[in-house]
Design a protein around this motif. Structure first.
Motif, mmCIF file in Angstrom:
data_model
loop_
_atom_site.group_PDB
_atom_site.id
_atom_site.type_symbol
_atom_site.label_atom_id
_atom_site.label_comp_id
_atom_site.label_asym_id
_atom_site.label_seq_id
_atom_site.Cartn_x
_atom_site.Cartn_y
_atom_site.Cartn_z
ATOM 1 N N ILE A 98 75.646 9.805 19.673
ATOM 2 C CA ILE A 98 74.455 10.055 18.868
ATOM 3 C C ILE A 98 73.275 9.993 19.825
ATOM 4 C CG2 ILE A 98 72.912 9.135 17.100
ATOM 5 C CD1 ILE A 98 75.346 8.110 15.597
ATOM 6 N N ILE A 99 72.434 11.008 19.803
ATOM 7 C CA ILE A 99 71.255 11.037 20.670
ATOM 8 C C ILE A 99 70.002 10.973 19.811
ATOM 9 C CG2 ILE A 99 71.220 13.586 20.795
ATOM 10 C CD1 ILE A 99 70.187 13.227 23.721
ATOM 11 N N VAL A 100 69.055 10.142 20.226
ATOM 12 C CA VAL A 100 67.866 9.912 19.400
ATOM 13 C C VAL A 100 66.636 9.699 20.270
ATOM 14 C CG1 VAL A 100 68.270 7.407 19.285
ATOM 15 C CG2 VAL A 100 66.964 8.539 17.462
ATOM 16 N N GLU A 101 65.499 10.168 19.782
ATOM 17 C CA GLU A 101 64.192 9.828 20.332
ATOM 18 C C GLU A 101 63.588 8.761 19.424
ATOM 19 O OE1 GLU A 101 61.993 13.865 21.278
ATOM 20 O OE2 GLU A 101 63.444 14.096 19.647
ATOM 21 N N THR A 102 63.047 7.699 19.996
ATOM 22 C CA THR A 102 62.433 6.676 19.153
ATOM 23 C C THR A 102 61.124 7.179 18.550
ATOM 24 O OG1 THR A 102 61.143 5.606 20.889
ATOM 25 C CG2 THR A 102 63.436 4.900 20.625
ATOM 26 N N VAL A 103 60.447 8.059 19.269
ATOM 27 C CA VAL A 103 59.280 8.779 18.752
ATOM 28 C C VAL A 103 59.501 10.244 19.071
ATOM 29 C CG1 VAL A 103 56.776 9.021 18.742
ATOM 30 C CG2 VAL A 103 57.790 6.791 19.262
ATOM 31 N N GLN A 104 59.540 11.071 18.058
ATOM 32 C CA GLN A 104 59.802 12.493 18.260
ATOM 33 C C GLN A 104 58.501 13.196 18.640
ATOM 34 O OE1 GLN A 104 61.621 13.500 14.423
ATOM 35 N NE2 GLN A 104 63.640 13.435 15.407
ATOM 36 N N GLY A 105 58.320 13.416 19.944
ATOM 37 C CA GLY A 105 57.070 13.993 20.424
ATOM 38 C C GLY A 105 56.850 15.412 19.943
ATOM 39 N N GLU A 106 57.733 16.315 20.315
ATOM 40 C CA GLU A 106 57.585 17.717 19.919
ATOM 41 C C GLU A 106 57.858 17.911 18.432
ATOM 42 O OE1 GLU A 106 56.302 19.812 22.184
ATOM 43 O OE2 GLU A 106 56.276 17.963 23.359
ATOM 44 N N GLY A 107 58.605 16.993 17.848
ATOM 45 C CA GLY A 107 58.951 17.104 16.435
ATOM 46 C C GLY A 107 57.856 16.691 15.485
ATOM 47 N N GLY A 108 56.731 16.198 16.002
ATOM 48 C CA GLY A 108 55.617 15.872 15.127
ATOM 49 C C GLY A 108 55.204 14.415 15.137
ATOM 50 N N LEU A 109 55.516 13.683 16.219
ATOM 51 C CA LEU A 109 55.135 12.277 16.349
ATOM 52 C C LEU A 109 55.743 11.407 15.249
ATOM 53 C CD1 LEU A 109 51.376 12.622 17.440
ATOM 54 C CD2 LEU A 109 53.376 12.271 18.883
ATOM 55 N N ASN A 110 56.991 11.686 14.927
ATOM 56 C CA ASN A 110 57.709 10.862 13.959
ATOM 57 C C ASN A 110 58.235 9.622 14.681
ATOM 58 O OD1 ASN A 110 57.486 13.020 11.984
ATOM 59 N ND2 ASN A 110 59.066 14.055 13.192
ATOM 60 N N ALA A 111 57.740 8.444 14.297
ATOM 61 C CA ALA A 111 58.115 7.192 14.951
ATOM 62 C C ALA A 111 59.152 6.468 14.100
ATOM 63 C CB ALA A 111 56.890 6.310 15.152
ATOM 64 N N ALA A 112 60.306 6.217 14.699
ATOM 65 C CA ALA A 112 61.377 5.533 13.977
ATOM 66 C C ALA A 112 61.048 4.055 13.813
ATOM 67 C CB ALA A 112 62.700 5.692 14.717
ATOM 68 N N ASP A 113 61.383 3.525 12.647
ATOM 69 C CA ASP A 113 61.251 2.093 12.406
ATOM 70 C C ASP A 113 62.250 1.342 13.284
ATOM 71 O OD1 ASP A 113 60.178 -0.049 10.328
ATOM 72 O OD2 ASP A 113 62.337 -0.385 10.516
ATOM 73 N N PHE A 114 61.860 0.182 13.789
ATOM 74 C CA PHE A 114 62.738 -0.573 14.675
ATOM 75 C C PHE A 114 64.032 -0.985 13.974
ATOM 76 C CE2 PHE A 114 58.671 -2.047 16.993
ATOM 77 C CZ PHE A 114 58.639 -0.860 17.698
ATOM 78 N N ASP A 115 63.950 -1.363 12.694
ATOM 79 C CA ASP A 115 65.168 -1.730 11.956
ATOM 80 C C ASP A 115 66.100 -0.539 11.813
ATOM 81 O OD1 ASP A 115 64.507 -4.382 11.646
ATOM 82 O OD2 ASP A 115 63.539 -4.099 9.700
ATOM 83 N N TRP A 116 65.530 0.648 11.640
ATOM 84 C CA TRP A 116 66.345 1.857 11.536
ATOM 85 C C TRP A 116 67.081 2.109 12.851
ATOM 86 C CZ3 TRP A 116 66.455 6.681 13.947
ATOM 87 C CH2 TRP A 116 67.149 7.703 13.279
ATOM 88 N N LEU A 117 66.394 1.916 13.966
ATOM 89 C CA LEU A 117 67.027 2.091 15.273
ATOM 90 C C LEU A 117 68.161 1.091 15.469
ATOM 91 C CD1 LEU A 117 63.846 2.679 17.454
ATOM 92 C CD2 LEU A 117 65.624 4.366 16.975
ATOM 93 N N LYS A 118 67.959 -0.143 15.017
ATOM 94 C CA LYS A 118 69.016 -1.151 15.117
ATOM 95 C C LYS A 118 70.235 -0.743 14.297
ATOM 96 C CE LYS A 118 65.905 -5.066 15.933
ATOM 97 N NZ LYS A 118 65.315 -6.303 15.369
ATOM 98 N N LYS A 119 69.993 -0.145 13.139
ATOM 99 C CA LYS A 119 71.105 0.295 12.297
ATOM 100 C C LYS A 119 71.852 1.459 12.936
ATOM 101 C CE LYS A 119 69.048 -1.243 7.928
ATOM 102 N NZ LYS A 119 68.459 -0.821 6.632
ATOM 103 N N VAL A 120 71.117 2.361 13.591
ATOM 104 C CA VAL A 120 71.776 3.463 14.306
ATOM 105 C C VAL A 120 72.669 2.897 15.404
ATOM 106 C CG1 VAL A 120 71.416 5.458 15.812
ATOM 107 C CG2 VAL A 120 70.008 5.182 13.762
#
Length: 428
Positions: free
Chosen positions: A199-221
């Motif tokens: 699984i590949i992920v950006e914690t903040v999607q720069g080109e995708g519109g500055l979507n910042a993932a919640d830290f708890d969501w990242l832990k769940k991933v």
């Protein structure tokens, strides 16, 4: 007709938004051939975190060149590479209790992503990769298959296979935890989604519109990766190297990726440079199995080492970035509240990777065009280019940051048909 019009491919993009010819650059400022100065809120799309021609890095590079230091070395050992590796170990890995092998790939971010995907498939013996909606990972075919943007995907000319896109954090709206869906899909043999290698992920999607993932969501991933025997790759190409206030953007979440891709500001000077950080147990490459002629950019090693030694020997620089990020976020919130109607525009992002989301790409484009007319270089991002994105050099002074935000406020007010509330007259 200029030489650019005569000879340069129609694929050019930034030159269309900023139609001048630049001659000099220093810190957070660019100067064109007419001597006009522009404040840079683009920073080489995040590749100039330490500003243009940073004097500390410049001096180290010039001295190295004058001493006839190695320029091109394939993957041979060199003093410049040795110093970089030592700096990464002492300034970055050890203080964070990290252990990674470093793979030098071709010099751009997409080269690092391609290598990471190839290695993940090799390690797990599976073809599938899971990525996220609105993710951007590069425009070569493997990276493009895990990129969401249809504009880029449509240019491939071939089918993009062995990848599945799932909802990013917040994609389904507030209150919906998209990791529940992901876990269900991975747990169900009839979901139609093959178990992925990674699984590949950006914690903040720069080109995708500055979507910042919640830290708890990242832990769940991360937890899902461990549960289902999947490698976790964090693409930190734009969000890393201090952009969010820590060297790695995932540090505040407390996760430990199996691989990390880095590029853009890794060299510190805008020189092409990309690596994959690999947990030692997954470094199963055979010699020369993945290579590239320009994976030995020694000039980039020199400036990267200088950046690590100067900016990351203690936490002073990181704290300064965090202070500026707090100021940036507050100002953007104020601008969005003052000139939007009932939440029609709003702030997005994290660290010095924030911006304002407008109702349409057309409005956002008008705002950035107005900004450029006032000598501020700033771009848009997002699926419809609806987000005006502040990607300032991390070394920008508070005065210049405030001045640029005044220009953004004046420009936003004009396009939104509102009166300016507080922006300084100097921005006029």
């Amino acid at each position: 007709m200029t030489v650019f019009d005569r000879l340069e491919s129609e694929v050019q993009s930034y030159a269309r938004s900023f139609p001048v010819t630049f001659k000099k650059a220093e810190g957070a400022w660019l100067t064109d051939t007419d001597g006009k100065r522009y404040l840079d809120f683009l920073a080489g799309a995040g590749s100039l975190n330490y500003g243009h021609n940073n004097p500390i890095l410049q001096e180290r590079l010039v001295d190295y060149i004058k001493a006839n230091g190695i320029t091109h070395g394939l993957d041979m050992h060199s003093c410049a590479k040795e110093e970089f590796l030592n700096a990464m170990e002492s300034k970055i890995f050890k203080p964070r209790n990290m252990e990674y092998k470093i793979q030098f790939t071709g010099p751009t971010g997409t080269n690092a992503v391609e290598a990471a995907l190839k290695l993940a498939r090799r390690v797990k013996g599976r073809e599938n990769i899971i990525s996220f909606t609105n993710g951007f990972h590069g425009v070569t075919l493997g990276s493009l298959a895990i990129t969401g943007n249809e504009h880029h995907r449509g240019a491939a000319g071939v089918s993009l296979d062995n990848a599945v896109s799932v909802p990013f954090d917040g994609y389904m709206g507030d209150g919906v935890d998209t990791t529940d869906y992901l876990d269900r899909v991975l747990s169900d043999n009839s979901s139609g989604v093959a178990l992925p290698a990674a699984i590949i992920v950006e914690t903040v999607q720069g080109e995708g519109g500055l979507n910042a993932a919640d830290f708890d969501w990242l832990k769940k991933v991360e937890a899902l990766c461990r549960k289902h025997d999947i490698l976790l790759i964090v693409d930190d190409i734009q969000a890393g190297c201090g952009r969010t206030g820590t060297f790695f953007s995932f540090e505040p979440a407390g996760i430990k990726p199996d691989m990390v891709t880095l590029s853009k500001s890794l060299s510190g000077y805008g020189l092409p440079f990309a690596v994959v950080l690999i947990k030692p147990e997954y470094d199963v490459w055979h010699p020369g199995e993945h290579n590239g002629t320009f994976r030995g950019n020694n000039h980039a090693f020199v400036t990267a080492t200088a950046a690590l030694e100067h900016f990351w020997s203690d936490d002073a620089f990181a704290k300064s970035v965090q202070e500026k990020a707090e100021f940036l976020g507050k100002r953007l919130e104020e601008i969005a509240t003052r000139y939007g109607d009932n939440g029609s525009i709003y702030r997005k992002g994290r660290g010095l990777m924030q911006g304002i989301c407008f109702e349409s790409g057309e409005i956002a484009d008008k705002v950035t065009t107005e900004c450029f007319g006032r000598n501020l270089i700033i771009e848009t991002s997002g699926p419809e280019d609806e987000v005006v994105k502040c990607l300032v050099p991390l070394i920008i002074s508070m005065e210049d940051l405030a001045y640029g935000l005044d220009i953004l406020e004046v420009s936003t007010a004009k396009i939104m048909g509102k009166n300016v509330v507080t922006a300084k007259a100097a921005a006029e």
